[in-house]
Motif scaffolding. Structure first.
Motif, PDB file in Angstrom:
ATOM      1  N   PRO A  16       0.820  -1.209   0.000  1.00 52.11           N
ATOM      2  CA  PRO A  16       0.000   0.000   0.000  1.00 52.11           C
ATOM      3  C   PRO A  16       0.858   1.266   0.000  1.00 52.11           C
ATOM      4  O   PRO A  16       2.035   1.213   0.357  1.00 52.11           O
ATOM      5  N   SER A  17       0.267   2.377  -0.377  1.00 49.28           N
ATOM      6  CA  SER A  17       0.944   3.674  -0.329  1.00 49.28           C
ATOM      7  C   SER A  17       1.446   3.933   1.090  1.00 49.28           C
ATOM      8  O   SER A  17       0.719   3.721   2.056  1.00 49.28           O
ATOM      9  N   GLY A  18       2.711   4.359   1.193  1.00 48.22           N
ATOM     10  CA  GLY A  18       3.295   4.652   2.490  1.00 48.22           C
ATOM     11  C   GLY A  18       3.876   3.450   3.198  1.00 48.22           C
ATOM     12  O   GLY A  18       4.356   3.552   4.335  1.00 48.22           O
ATOM     13  N   SER A  19       3.874   2.274   2.554  1.00 47.55           N
ATOM     14  CA  SER A  19       4.362   1.062   3.229  1.00 47.55           C
ATOM     15  C   SER A  19       5.893   0.982   3.260  1.00 47.55           C
ATOM     16  O   SER A  19       6.454   0.132   3.941  1.00 47.55           O
ATOM     17  N   GLY A  20       6.568   1.867   2.494  1.00 48.23           N
ATOM     18  CA  GLY A  20       8.035   1.907   2.565  1.00 48.23           C
ATOM     19  C   GLY A  20       8.747   1.422   1.313  1.00 48.23           C
ATOM     20  O   GLY A  20       9.968   1.236   1.326  1.00 48.23           O
ATOM     21  N   LYS A  21       8.036   1.249   0.214  1.00 45.06           N
ATOM     22  CA  LYS A  21       8.634   0.702  -1.011  1.00 45.06           C
ATOM     23  C   LYS A  21       9.749   1.601  -1.557  1.00 45.06           C
ATOM     24  O   LYS A  21      10.841   1.127  -1.858  1.00 45.06           O
ATOM     25  N   SER A  22       9.444   2.895  -1.693  1.00 40.96           N
ATOM     26  CA  SER A  22      10.457   3.807  -2.249  1.00 40.96           C
ATOM     27  C   SER A  22      11.631   3.944  -1.288  1.00 40.96           C
ATOM     28  O   SER A  22      12.788   3.987  -1.719  1.00 40.96           O
ATOM     29  N   THR A  23      11.340   3.993  -0.010  1.00 37.36           N
ATOM     30  CA  THR A  23      12.419   4.086   0.977  1.00 37.36           C
ATOM     31  C   THR A  23      13.312   2.855   0.901  1.00 37.36           C
ATOM     32  O   THR A  23      14.545   2.968   0.933  1.00 37.36           O
ATOM     33  N   LEU A  24      12.694   1.696   0.743  1.00 41.10           N
ATOM     34  CA  LEU A  24      13.464   0.454   0.601  1.00 41.10           C
ATOM     35  C   LEU A  24      14.370   0.546  -0.626  1.00 41.10           C
ATOM     36  O   LEU A  24      15.567   0.246  -0.563  1.00 41.10           O
ATOM     37  N   THR A  32       6.210  -1.473  -7.809  1.00 35.91           N
ATOM     38  CA  THR A  32       5.014  -1.268  -8.631  1.00 35.91           C
ATOM     39  C   THR A  32       3.736  -1.384  -7.805  1.00 35.91           C
ATOM     40  O   THR A  32       3.693  -2.086  -6.795  1.00 35.91           O
ATOM     41  N   HIS A  33       2.707  -0.669  -8.257  1.00 35.51           N
ATOM     42  CA  HIS A  33       1.380  -0.812  -7.664  1.00 35.51           C
ATOM     43  C   HIS A  33       0.538  -1.796  -8.461  1.00 35.51           C
ATOM     44  O   HIS A  33      -0.575  -2.138  -8.057  1.00 35.51           O
ATOM     45  N   ASP A  34       1.061  -2.209  -9.628  1.00 35.23           N
ATOM     46  CA  ASP A  34       0.252  -2.960 -10.576  1.00 35.23           C
ATOM     47  C   ASP A  34       0.491  -4.472 -10.427  1.00 35.23           C
ATOM     48  O   ASP A  34       1.574  -4.961 -10.729  1.00 35.23           O
TER      49      ASP A  34
HETATM   50  N1  LIG Z   1      11.664  12.417   3.230  1.00 37.11           N
HETATM   51  C1  LIG Z   1      10.754  11.972   4.093  1.00 37.11           C
HETATM   52  N2  LIG Z   1      10.591  12.568   5.295  1.00 37.11           N
HETATM   53  C2  LIG Z   1       9.697  12.110   6.200  1.00 37.11           C
HETATM   54  N3  LIG Z   1       8.906  11.047   5.995  1.00 37.11           N
HETATM   55  C3  LIG Z   1       9.017  10.413   4.819  1.00 37.11           C
HETATM   56  C4  LIG Z   1       9.935  10.841   3.803  1.00 37.11           C
HETATM   57  N4  LIG Z   1       9.808   9.990   2.728  1.00 37.11           N
HETATM   58  C5  LIG Z   1       8.863   9.114   3.068  1.00 37.11           C
HETATM   59  N5  LIG Z   1       8.388   9.337   4.304  1.00 37.11           N
HETATM   60  C6  LIG Z   1       7.364   8.545   5.026  1.00 37.11           C
HETATM   61  O1  LIG Z   1       7.840   7.213   5.122  1.00 37.11           O
HETATM   62  C7  LIG Z   1       6.797   6.270   4.890  1.00 37.11           C
HETATM   63  C8  LIG Z   1       7.159   5.385   3.704  1.00 37.11           C
HETATM   64  O2  LIG Z   1       7.230   6.191   2.532  1.00 37.11           O
HETATM   65  P1  LIG Z   1       7.589   5.618   1.092  1.00 37.11           P
HETATM   66  O3  LIG Z   1       7.719   6.780   0.184  1.00 37.11           O
HETATM   67  O4  LIG Z   1       8.753   4.714   1.211  1.00 37.11           O
HETATM   68  O5  LIG Z   1       6.269   4.776   0.761  1.00 37.11           O
HETATM   69  P2  LIG Z   1       5.824   4.043  -0.604  1.00 37.11           P
HETATM   70  O6  LIG Z   1       5.482   2.650  -0.240  1.00 37.11           O
HETATM   71  O7  LIG Z   1       6.853   4.267  -1.650  1.00 37.11           O
HETATM   72  O8  LIG Z   1       4.488   4.824  -0.966  1.00 37.11           O
HETATM   73  P3  LIG Z   1       3.839   5.171  -2.415  1.00 37.11           P
HETATM   74  O9  LIG Z   1       3.223   3.888  -2.874  1.00 37.11           O
HETATM   75  O10 LIG Z   1       2.819   6.196  -2.091  1.00 37.11           O
HETATM   76  O11 LIG Z   1       4.927   5.660  -3.322  1.00 37.11           O
HETATM   77  C9  LIG Z   1       5.528   7.095   4.686  1.00 37.11           C
HETATM   78  O12 LIG Z   1       4.859   7.168   5.928  1.00 37.11           O
HETATM   79  C10 LIG Z   1       6.059   8.442   4.261  1.00 37.11           C
HETATM   80  O13 LIG Z   1       5.166   9.454   4.612  1.00 37.11           O
END
Ligand SMILES: Nc1ncnc2c1ncn2[C@@H]1O[C@H](COP(=O)(O)OP(=O)(O)OP(=O)(O)O)[C@@H](O)[C@H]1O
Ligand SMILES: [Mg+2]
Length: 252
Positions: free
Chosen positions: A52-60, A210-212
């Motif tokens: 889901p959105s916000g689950s940490g994918k991009s951070t990972l 991906t979301h897809d």
């Molecule tokens: N630079 C930042 N500063 C503070 N919090 C952040 C930052 N980047 C991401 N977050 C938070 O960290 C969590 C994970 O974010 P992330 O961008 O990794 O999610 P995601 O799974 O990629 O979401 P999406 O599907 O919407 O792209 C979220 O709660 C987000 O709000």
């Protein structure tokens, strides 16, 4: 190059393309975006990351690619632990051992497609390996369009150029954050076919956020994230399985 599946000796362990050991990331302000994530990406495999959105994918992805620094834990790319490198060596590793494909292509508008594809080599001060560039250009189907500027290509063609650029340094891993997110269904499928082909034919390692579910179903393994953790790992998943898993998580 052989694909991972053809390396017939299970007892000889390969160096992982990417390895994360108990990686956590807490952003300033206290959001814990990754919570002790450990994972290994075998060379020559296609990994999808869903959630889901916000689950940490991009951070990972950013931590695994050395674009962002974990709060704790270790990340290795092609056997090199990036936390041990100084900033200069780390950006060198990113430039030469990691490829990136973004939703928005990020090609340089003023450069020809040929120059866009070889740009990472010039930035690294390396001469292009002509045979390799030729192989890539043919694989991505852009042989007749090398003199054009990005604006003279379709979205799918631009993304294929971006994919060739990502592979030109022969990176240990190519990361994509929603690489098909801006494309229509048919073009997205062509780009996924290409990524699959690069894994199968060239042994490239690919990690794609991906979301897809249909896109993730093209991967060898799909990780499902929730609240900064990997909550599921589905081998050779079907789109239906993945869609069901994601819908369940989003309702929790
Ligand atoms: N630079 C930042 N500063 C503070 N919090 C952040 C930052 N980047 C991401 N977050 C938070 O960290 C969590 C994970 O974010 P992330 O961008 O990794 O999610 P995601 O799974 O990629 O979401 P999406 O599907 O919407 O792209 C979220 O709660 C987000 O709000
Ligand atoms: Mg994201």
């Amino acid at each position: 190059m052989r694909t991972a599946a053809e390396h017939g000796h299970p007892q000889t362990r390969q160096v992982p393309a990417v390895a994360l050991e108990q990686v956590s990331k807490t952003y300033p302000g206290g959001v814990r975006a990754l919570d002790e994530v450990s994972l290994t990406v075998e060379p020559g495999t296609f990994l999808a990351v869903m959630g889901p959105s916000g689950s940490g994918k991009s951070t990972l992805m950013h931590c695994a690619a050395g674009l962002d620094t974990p709060t704790s834990g270790n990340v290795s790319i092609g056997g090199t632990e990036i936390g041990r490198l100084n900033e200069t060596r780390r950006s060198e590793l990113r430039r030469e051992r990691v490829g990136f494909v973004f939703q928005s292509y990020n090609l340089v508008p003023s450069l020809s497609i040929a120059d866009n594809i070889t740009l990472p080599l010039r930035l690294a001060g390396k001469a292009p390996d002509r045979d390799w560039v030729q192989t890539l250009v043919e694989r991505v189907g852009l042989a007749g369009r090398l003199a054009r500027r990005p604006a003279e290509l379709s979205g799918g063609q631009q993304q294929r150029a971006a994919i060739a650029r990502a592979l030109v340094t022969k990176p240990a891993v190519v990361f994509g954050d929603e690489p098909t997110g801006a494309l229509d269904l048919r073009t997205a499928r062509e780009v996924l076919d290409l990524l699959r082909d690069l894994v199968d034919a060239l042994g490239q390692t690919v990690v794609m956020v991906t979301h897809d579910p249909a896109a993730a179903a093209r991967a060898d393994l799909a990780l499902v994230m929730a609240d900064g953790r990997v909550v599921d790992a589905l081998e050779k998943p079907t789109a239906t399985e993945l869609a069901h898993r994601i819908t369940t998580l989003e309702m929790e």
